[in-house]
Design an enzyme around this catalytic site. Structure first.
Site, PDB file in Angstrom:
ATOM      1  N   ASN A  12       5.736  -3.480  -1.566  1.00 25.81           N
ATOM      2  CA  ASN A  12       6.071  -2.119  -1.154  1.00 25.81           C
ATOM      3  C   ASN A  12       4.803  -1.393  -0.732  1.00 25.81           C
ATOM      4  O   ASN A  12       3.855  -1.277  -1.514  1.00 25.81           O
ATOM      5  CB  ASN A  12       6.718  -1.344  -2.308  1.00 25.81           C
ATOM      6  CG  ASN A  12       7.117   0.065  -1.912  1.00 25.81           C
ATOM      7  OD1 ASN A  12       8.053   0.253  -1.138  1.00 25.81           O
ATOM      8  ND2 ASN A  12       6.404   1.049  -2.419  1.00 25.81           N
ATOM      9  N   GLU A  13       4.770  -0.963   0.517  1.00 22.43           N
ATOM     10  CA  GLU A  13       3.675  -0.128   1.019  1.00 22.43           C
ATOM     11  C   GLU A  13       2.296  -0.655   0.612  1.00 22.43           C
ATOM     12  O   GLU A  13       1.538   0.015  -0.097  1.00 22.43           O
ATOM     13  CB  GLU A  13       3.846   1.322   0.536  1.00 22.43           C
ATOM     14  CG  GLU A  13       5.089   1.995   1.074  1.00 22.43           C
ATOM     15  CD  GLU A  13       5.264   3.430   0.578  1.00 22.43           C
ATOM     16  OE1 GLU A  13       6.021   4.176   1.208  1.00 22.43           O
ATOM     17  OE2 GLU A  13       4.634   3.796  -0.435  1.00 22.43           O
ATOM     18  N   PHE A  60      12.042  14.660  -8.613  1.00 23.90           N
ATOM     19  CA  PHE A  60      12.517  15.696  -7.702  1.00 23.90           C
ATOM     20  C   PHE A  60      12.407  15.284  -6.236  1.00 23.90           C
ATOM     21  O   PHE A  60      12.536  16.114  -5.341  1.00 23.90           O
ATOM     22  CB  PHE A  60      11.759  17.006  -7.940  1.00 23.90           C
ATOM     23  CG  PHE A  60      11.980  17.574  -9.316  1.00 23.90           C
ATOM     24  CD1 PHE A  60      13.264  17.842  -9.777  1.00 23.90           C
ATOM     25  CD2 PHE A  60      10.913  17.834 -10.160  1.00 23.90           C
ATOM     26  CE1 PHE A  60      13.476  18.355 -11.046  1.00 23.90           C
ATOM     27  CE2 PHE A  60      11.110  18.347 -11.428  1.00 23.90           C
ATOM     28  CZ  PHE A  60      12.393  18.609 -11.882  1.00 23.90           C
ATOM     29  N   HIS A  61      12.141  13.993  -5.996  1.00 16.66           N
ATOM     30  CA  HIS A  61      12.133  13.502  -4.617  1.00 16.66           C
ATOM     31  C   HIS A  61      13.568  13.416  -4.126  1.00 16.66           C
ATOM     32  O   HIS A  61      14.473  13.013  -4.858  1.00 16.66           O
ATOM     33  CB  HIS A  61      11.464  12.122  -4.559  1.00 16.66           C
ATOM     34  CG  HIS A  61      11.159  11.656  -3.166  1.00 16.66           C
ATOM     35  ND1 HIS A  61      12.139  11.269  -2.276  1.00 16.66           N
ATOM     36  CD2 HIS A  61       9.987  11.517  -2.508  1.00 16.66           C
ATOM     37  CE1 HIS A  61      11.571  10.912  -1.140  1.00 16.66           C
ATOM     38  NE2 HIS A  61      10.267  11.058  -1.254  1.00 16.66           N
ATOM     39  N   CYS A  70     -14.050  -5.706  -6.642  1.00 14.56           N
ATOM     40  CA  CYS A  70     -14.405  -6.526  -7.797  1.00 14.56           C
ATOM     41  C   CYS A  70     -15.230  -7.736  -7.369  1.00 14.56           C
ATOM     42  O   CYS A  70     -15.435  -7.979  -6.174  1.00 14.56           O
ATOM     43  CB  CYS A  70     -13.150  -6.970  -8.538  1.00 14.56           C
ATOM     44  SG  CYS A  70     -12.220  -8.265  -7.678  1.00 14.56           S
ATOM     45  N   GLU A 108      12.428   3.653   4.753  1.00 11.21           N
ATOM     46  CA  GLU A 108      12.462   4.840   3.894  1.00 11.21           C
ATOM     47  C   GLU A 108      12.424   6.103   4.744  1.00 11.21           C
ATOM     48  O   GLU A 108      11.687   6.181   5.732  1.00 11.21           O
ATOM     49  CB  GLU A 108      11.270   4.880   2.933  1.00 11.21           C
ATOM     50  CG  GLU A 108      11.326   3.905   1.788  1.00 11.21           C
ATOM     51  CD  GLU A 108      10.198   4.141   0.789  1.00 11.21           C
ATOM     52  OE1 GLU A 108       9.674   5.277   0.739  1.00 11.21           O
ATOM     53  OE2 GLU A 108       9.837   3.201   0.072  1.00 11.21           O
TER      54      GLU A 108
END
EC number: 3.2.1.23
Length: 688
Positions: free
Chosen positions: A156-157, A363-364, A164, A313
């Protein structure tokens, strides 16, 4: 001519759905049962499932719990709802971070990140790669033949970088493969500047917050390396999926003009491009500008693989993470959803299906709010989208015939942003590309958004705004494109450096013996930066074959150029370069090349590209398209679809296009000129 290409082989129509997270509601079987009913009510036929479910699938290392997912997928299949099944690498369980701390990402300040958030894992970590392979293999073995599953939603995204020791080692190996020896690297990085010459590979490190501005080629190569790393990780994720069912397509959801990676490279790892679109509607008084900008994003996603894409999305109502989370006005959800389809999407999907009860996105916007039903304004708007998509199902798989290509190049963008001049606040590369795109968008002329390594041959016109970094062979290919009859439009700040970010010698654009300089017929002596409030007038020349006259304004950047073989179409009227050419045209072979030596305003771009379209015979689907109305075309061998979209909060009148057209929504023939209401979309179709 385009043949239909159904990017998801199991699906022949348009998809409508959301990101579904049933693992959040396993203690509420009543809610899970209600979800199916509500999906049908809102005309949803696809869900993305499992994106953040790793801790539920594998709560303890090596102990897998798939029964809940079996039940969810079986229920969706039984009710005719398809699934993009996700690999869960975007957010890992706490046990993985605890037992294998090398999976945690290290930031540019060399500080190891803590567990939490998401996308903060190391793409080079052997342990993370091993654990991803295990969970992905388990998922593929169990579900790759499941009747609900139509494709893989890979992670995802993807985003970010890691500094490192694994990544430092991989970076050095990557540089060794690219440059061969340190002498070559030092020469091409110009490392003698500030005495940065390297004598051992181990001295090279990724850019850090301290001294990171000194070697531009290092920073550019680091971004190239990060792109290679994430593309390699994506391929690593996909390998076990394809080994079990090679026919099931893969997608990874991308994000706008995302800065971290070159999407032209990442897109090669997947079968289907998808992306997440969250424009800030109603923020500015001019909605047309935002509609244009969003349309260009859609065109980029379509062009990445030259096929339809997926809108993975969007929000059905509002976001919760933007500065101001404004609701969409009535009708705007349908309009913005169909804008994606107009520009090539074969889906409209949302984040998310049901609002989370807690945590960062409680609250999205979601299809189902905390009230728990779809009898809401948002629910009705979503249902309207689903119903409209069913009416235009035949659009799925159709393509876009573009005569114009606009170059947007990630590596060029990185180099411009790190150039240390001429304007360190506000080079505005993305917006400049959009400003030129807008000249065609306002006429309804379809554009592909390409990179400089793409094939130019399919196009009549190629526009290359601010092509600062020129890759090997590109100038030669642009020259051949023009000689064979193409039209090139280039701008100021082009042909300045090579692929190593080394300035060309012998004069810009392109340097000694450069085909780009021959093609444009000019050379650029210097460039001046203007403060934001400054404007400099220029005037179109008389008695040219270019039907544009009058006085216009330059802003931000203006270049001092000299004619070689080109003809001047306009001159600066004042300031430092008064009397010098600002717009030129150079005839070469069967084609011609234009050069715009200053950043111009929307009024000029509109008139310039309208005159250029007339002069060079570009197809326009409708005449006299009103300001704020977008006309976009999708077609195949049999049919042509026009999406007519009004992004203004006022009615607009349009002249009926020539030919016999059917209003897809009503089924009636379009016999008269049209009135399109505020925020309305009309889809019409004709048979070829």
């Amino acid at each position: 001519m385009n043949h239909k290409k159904h990017i998801i082989p199991k699906i022949k129509g348009l998809l409508h759905g959301a990101d579904y997270n049933p693992e959040q509601w396993l203690d509420r079987p009543d809610i899970l049962a209600k979800d199916i009913e509500l999906m049908k009510q809102t005309q949803c036929n696809v869900m993305s499932v499992g994106i953040f479910s790793w801790s539920t699938l594998e709560p303890v290392e090596g102990q897998f719990q798939f029964e809940w997912l079996d039940h969810v997928l079986d229920n969706l299949a039984a009710n005719g709802i398809s699934v993009f099944l996700a690999t869960p690498s975007g957010a890992r369980p706490a046990w993985l971070s605890e037992q294998y701390p090398d999976v945690l990402r290290v930031n540019s300040a060399r500080v190891k990140q803590l567990h939490g958030e998401r996308h903060n894992h190391c793409y080079s970590s052997p342990n993370y790669r091993e654990k991803v392979t295990i969970i992905n293999t388990k998922l593929a073995e169990r579900y790759s033949q499941h009747p609900a599953v139509i494709g893989w939603h890979v992670s995802n995204e993807y985003g970010g970088d890691c500094h490192c020791h694994y990544c430092q080692t991989e970076f050095r190996e990557w540089l060794k493969n690219k440059y061969g020896c340190l002498d070559n690297l030092n020469k091409l990085w110009w490392s003698t500047f500030w005495s940065h010459t390297y004598t051992r590979w181990e001295q090279i490190e990724s850019p850090s917050p301290i001294g990171e501005n000194s070697i531009h080629a290092l920073k550019l190569d680091w971004k190239r390396f990060c792109t290679d790393r994430v593309a390699n990780f994506c391929a690593h994720e996909i390998a076990p999926l394809k080994s079990i069912n090679p026919d099931l397509p893969t997608t990874a959801n991308l994000m706008e003009y995302f800065y971290d990676y070159n999407y032209w490279e990442l897109a090669k790892s997947i079968d289907v491009v998808s992306w997440d679109s969250y424009p800030l509607w109603h923020r500015d008084s001019d909605e047309a500008a935002l509609a244009c900008y969003t349309g260009m994003y859609h065109d980029l996603m379509r062009t990445l693989k030259n096929q339809p894409f997926l809108l993975m999305e969007s929000t059905p109502s509002q976001t919760n993470w933007q500065p101001i989370t404004k609701l969409k006005k009535d009708g705007v959800h349908l309009l913005s959803s169909l804008q994606a389809v107009a520009h090539g999407s074969d889906s409209v999907q949302y984040f998310q299906w049901r609002k989370s009860r807690g945590s960062v996105e409680k609250f999205h916007g979601a299809v189902i709010d905390h009230v728990g039903h779809a009898n809401t304004r948002t629910g009705r708007e979503v249902t309207a989208v689903g119903e409209y998509l069913q009416q235009i199902n035949a659009v799925a798989g159709t393509g876009t015939q573009a005569e114009v290509a606009i170059i947007f190049d990630w590596e060029n963008r990185w180099a411009i942003d790190d150039a240390s001049g001429p304007r360190n606040e506000g080079m505005h590369y993305e917006q400049t590309v959009c400003d030129h795109y807008r000249g065609f968008w306002q006429q309804g002329i379809s554009c592909d958004i390409i990179e400089q390594l793409c094939d130019f041959a399919p196009y009549k016109v190629v526009v290359a705004p601010m092509l600062y970094l020129i890759k090997p062979g590109v100038a030669q290919r642009l020259e051949a494109f023009v000689e064979q009859g193409g039209t090139l439009v280039a701008t100021y700040w082009s042909g300045i450096v090579d692929e190593h970010d080394l300035c060309f010698l012998g004069g810009f654009p392109g340097g000694e013996g450069s085909p780009l300089r021959r093609t444009l017929g000019i050379w650029a002596e210097e460039i001046d930066s203007l403060y934001d409030h400054e404007r400099v007038a220029f005037t179109m020349a008389e008695q040219t074959d270019f039907s544009l006259s009058g006085e216009f304004k330059a802003k931000h950047l203006m270049e001092h150029i000299h004619l070689e073989t080109a003809q001047a179409l306009a001159y600066y009227r004042e300031d430092l370069f008064a009397g010098c050419p600002v717009i030129t045209k150079n005839q070469i072979g069967k084609g011609c090349a234009y050069y715009i030596a200053a950043r111009t305003e929307t009024a000029f771009n509109t008139l310039f590209y309208s005159a250029l379209a007339d002069l060079h015979g570009l197809r326009q689907p409708m005449e006299n398209v009103p300001y704020g109305v977008s006309v976009t075309t999708r077609e195949d061998q049999q049919s042509r679809y026009l999406f007519i979209m009004n992004f203004m909060n006022e009615s607009q009148a349009l002249k009926r296009p020539c030919g016999q057209w059917i209003d897809v929504n009503t089924g009636c023939e379009v016999q008269e000129d049209m009135i399109i209401q505020p925020y309305q979309v009309i889809v019409i179709m004709n048979k070829k």
